[in-house]
Design a protein around this motif. Structure first.
Motif, short mmCIF file in Angstrom:
data_model
loop_
_atom_site.label_atom_id
_atom_site.label_comp_id
_atom_site.label_asym_id
_atom_site.label_seq_id
_atom_site.Cartn_x
_atom_site.Cartn_y
_atom_site.Cartn_z
N ASP A 85 -46.15 27.31 -22.47
CA ASP A 85 -46.76 28.63 -22.64
C ASP A 85 -45.74 29.74 -22.41
O ASP A 85 -45.73 30.75 -23.12
N GLY A 86 -44.87 29.54 -21.42
CA GLY A 86 -43.81 30.52 -21.19
C GLY A 86 -42.87 30.62 -22.37
O GLY A 86 -42.42 31.72 -22.74
N PHE A 87 -42.57 29.48 -22.98
CA PHE A 87 -41.71 29.49 -24.16
C PHE A 87 -42.39 30.17 -25.34
O PHE A 87 -41.79 30.99 -26.03
N ARG A 135 -44.67 32.41 -25.33
CA ARG A 135 -44.88 33.84 -25.10
C ARG A 135 -43.58 34.62 -24.92
O ARG A 135 -43.62 35.83 -24.74
N SER A 136 -42.45 33.94 -24.99
CA SER A 136 -41.16 34.63 -24.88
C SER A 136 -40.85 35.35 -26.19
O SER A 136 -41.55 35.18 -27.20
N TRP A 137 -39.77 36.13 -26.20
CA TRP A 137 -39.41 36.85 -27.43
C TRP A 137 -39.05 35.87 -28.54
O TRP A 137 -39.35 36.10 -29.71
N PHE A 138 -38.44 34.73 -28.16
CA PHE A 138 -38.09 33.74 -29.18
C PHE A 138 -39.35 33.06 -29.72
O PHE A 138 -39.46 32.79 -30.91
N GLY A 139 -40.31 32.79 -28.83
CA GLY A 139 -41.58 32.22 -29.27
C GLY A 139 -42.34 33.16 -30.18
O GLY A 139 -42.94 32.74 -31.18
N ASP A 140 -42.33 34.46 -29.83
CA ASP A 140 -42.97 35.45 -30.70
C ASP A 140 -42.30 35.50 -32.07
O ASP A 140 -42.97 35.60 -33.10
#
Length: 127
Positions: free
Chosen positions: A62-64, A66-71
């Motif tokens: 979930d952290g990944f 929701r990160s900028w890279f995940g977005d």
């Protein structure tokens, strides 16, 4: 009989005269976006499986996501999903025998790029 002029001929003469076309480029992009949608689907499945197992497993993915890279990955995946859907729709239209003229096919290829971008922006605004 041995071919004595083999070294004097080009190996791929079509590569010197071939000009990439909108229809071939958009067809290749449909295949690439299909692979991208599959990869994004695996990440979403991983996220859902982690949510069903434990809080620790879920917090990592979930952290990944929701990160900028995940977005950025989700934005690109959304564009790929819309583009792939429009490409499949174009092939259905062609299967029925419509819009097979070169000029119309090129306009449909350009429309796929524009349409996927517009639909992605619309999706980001609504979601």
């Amino acid at each position: 009989m041995a071919d004595v002029n083999r070294g004097n001929r080009p190996l791929s003469p079509h590569l010197t005269i071939y000009r990439p076309q909108m229809t071939s480029g958009s067809s290749i992009m449909v295949r690439i976006t299909g692979i991208a949608v599959l990869a994004l689907g695996l990440f979403v499945a991983w996220w859902l499986l982690a949510a069903s197992t434990s809080a620790e497993a879920f917090s990592g993915i979930d952290g990944f996501m929701r990160s900028w890279f995940g977005d950025l990955m989700l934005l690109g995946g959304t564009w790929a999903l819309w583009y792939h859907m429009l490409g499949r729709l174009r092939h259905v239209i062609w299967d029925f025998g419509y819009c097979l003229e070169v000029e119309i096919s090129e306009k449909m290829g350009l429309g796929m790029f524009i349409g996927a971008t517009v639909l992605t922006v619309f999706t980001m605004i609504v979601v």
